[in-house]
Design an enzyme around this catalytic site. Sequence first.
Site, short mmCIF file in Angstrom:
data_model
loop_
_atom_site.label_atom_id
_atom_site.label_comp_id
_atom_site.label_asym_id
_atom_site.label_seq_id
_atom_site.Cartn_x
_atom_site.Cartn_y
_atom_site.Cartn_z
N ASP A 212 -3.63 5.48 -1.05
CA ASP A 212 -3.21 4.31 -0.30
C ASP A 212 -4.06 4.25 0.96
OD1 ASP A 212 -0.21 2.58 0.08
OD2 ASP A 212 -1.83 2.56 1.55
N GLU A 238 -5.77 1.74 -3.35
CA GLU A 238 -4.80 0.74 -2.90
C GLU A 238 -5.13 0.22 -1.53
OE1 GLU A 238 -0.70 1.50 -3.68
OE2 GLU A 238 -0.06 0.60 -1.79
N ASP A 288 5.76 -6.85 -1.48
CA ASP A 288 7.02 -6.29 -1.00
C ASP A 288 8.04 -7.43 -1.02
OD1 ASP A 288 8.11 -3.82 1.10
OD2 ASP A 288 9.18 -5.73 1.00
N HIS A 315 5.74 -3.16 -3.86
CA HIS A 315 5.74 -2.13 -2.81
C HIS A 315 7.18 -1.67 -2.62
CE1 HIS A 315 6.12 -1.20 1.61
NE2 HIS A 315 5.32 -0.26 1.16
N GLU A 335 7.57 1.92 -7.49
CA GLU A 335 7.18 2.88 -6.45
C GLU A 335 8.41 3.49 -5.81
OE1 GLU A 335 5.23 1.33 -2.94
OE2 GLU A 335 4.72 3.32 -2.23
C1 LIG Z 1 1.81 5.57 2.77
C2 LIG Z 1 1.21 4.29 3.28
O1 LIG Z 1 0.34 4.63 4.35
C3 LIG Z 1 2.24 3.33 3.81
O2 LIG Z 1 2.97 3.94 4.85
C4 LIG Z 1 3.18 2.88 2.73
O3 LIG Z 1 4.35 2.39 3.25
C5 LIG Z 1 2.68 1.75 1.86
O4 LIG Z 1 1.33 1.41 2.00
C6 LIG Z 1 2.99 2.04 0.41
O5 LIG Z 1 2.25 1.58 -0.48
O6 LIG Z 1 4.04 2.70 0.18
MG LIG Z 2 0.48 0.70 0.15
#
Ligand SMILES: C[C@H](O)[C@H](O)[C@@H](O)[C@@H](O)C(=O)O
Ligand SMILES: [Mg+2]
Length: 399
Positions: A212, A238, A288, A315, A335
């Site tokens: 990520d 990602e 999200d 997300h 996720e």
């Molecule tokens: C882990 C990532 O840096 C973010 O904090 C996360 O929240 C998001 O990008 C994810 O895809 O879960």
């Molecule tokens: Mg992410």
Amino acid sequence: MPRIRQVRAYVVRGGGADYHDQGAGHWIDDHIATPMARYPQYRGSRQAFGINVLGTLVVQVEADDGTVGFGVTTGGEPGAWIVERHLARFVEGQPVTDIERMWDQMFLASVHYGRKGLVLNAISGVDLALWDLLGRVREEPVYQLLGGAVRDELVFYATGPRPDLARQLGFIGGKLPLRHGPAEGSDGLRANLAALGAMREKVGDDFWLMWDCWMALDVDYATRLAHAADDVGLRWLEEPLLPDDYWAHAELRRRLPARMLLTAGEHEATRWGFRLLLEHGVDIIQPDVGWCGGITELLRISALADAHGKAVVPHGSSVYSYHFVLSRPNSPFAEFLMMHPDATEVVPMMSPLLADEPVPRDGRLTVPDRPGFGVELNPDVSLVRPFSREDPRAPATTG
Ligand SMILES: C[C@H](O)[C@H](O)[C@@H](O)[C@@H](O)C(=O)O
Ligand SMILES: [Mg+2]
């Protein structure tokens, strides 16, 4: 059918929907690459530049029969103001069934200052509350309102610094936060690859590993990183780029190894934004549901992705995405964000906000058959209603 009597917006600090709002020492704030890393003082902590500046927004919608639905997102006081001072007028007095019209009016009435970001978070919060309310009134889980389940259970990959533990816990893959971006040069790139290689040694060859990149990279750095990571079997890269640079996404897709997926979308909103991502090379979109426009808009986004032959893996947003994923053929997995400070155990993602928040066991989850999204607000969490349109001394109710 009852009508909506009142909309209320509350703010909460400390975890919850704004899951970056954690205490000191949490992995999620420990030297993770971001676009702000070009400024050294902001390289070690995302809270240092305000990743958690907003806090959680809780939206309640109460029907005239007393039923209360709620939704949660990231939005804090500015989000609460938008809900109470602008969006509420399109919801109060409406039948609980007329979600599409309420959504359309909220979006079009705010399009001159909204379109994405905080306003869409606020609209999403109201939308989630409306779907929760409709489910409670009809005594059905949201996934049933969406057409029913297309699978018996959900399977999850885990996000956090310990894919080795995620593998032991039964998850299908582990998504690592990328720690170093272009500002840390070749040393940072080598450190990224060393960490990935070490993790691959721990998890073996068949366990998915992903990075990520939280918008931190440029096309050149992402290309060099991806080709080196392809030797270690990185499954996807990602959100390597700034969300609005759709053209860079298309260029990076052209440069990436063929078997590596480009994924993005958690900071995108509306069908139009995701149309651009889909048309510019993104292989899996990751909206999200608390930020993209809610369930109502995510239905449109998902259908658009399906028409492009693309998967939608929302997300992490706990139950708010689980009901959606359960009901969509082109959402094969979900996720789960490992929100324990060391990512060493499975804890509720939005803790402590939701009572009865379900969590995966062995990387799998059967969505509870409870009305709405199937959760209640934790009565021990104090809700503050900063822009009450009634007597501000009125007690904040959580039910
Ligand atoms: C882990 C990532 O840096 C973010 O904090 C996360 O929240 C998001 O990008 C994810 O895809 O879960
Ligand atoms: Mg992410």
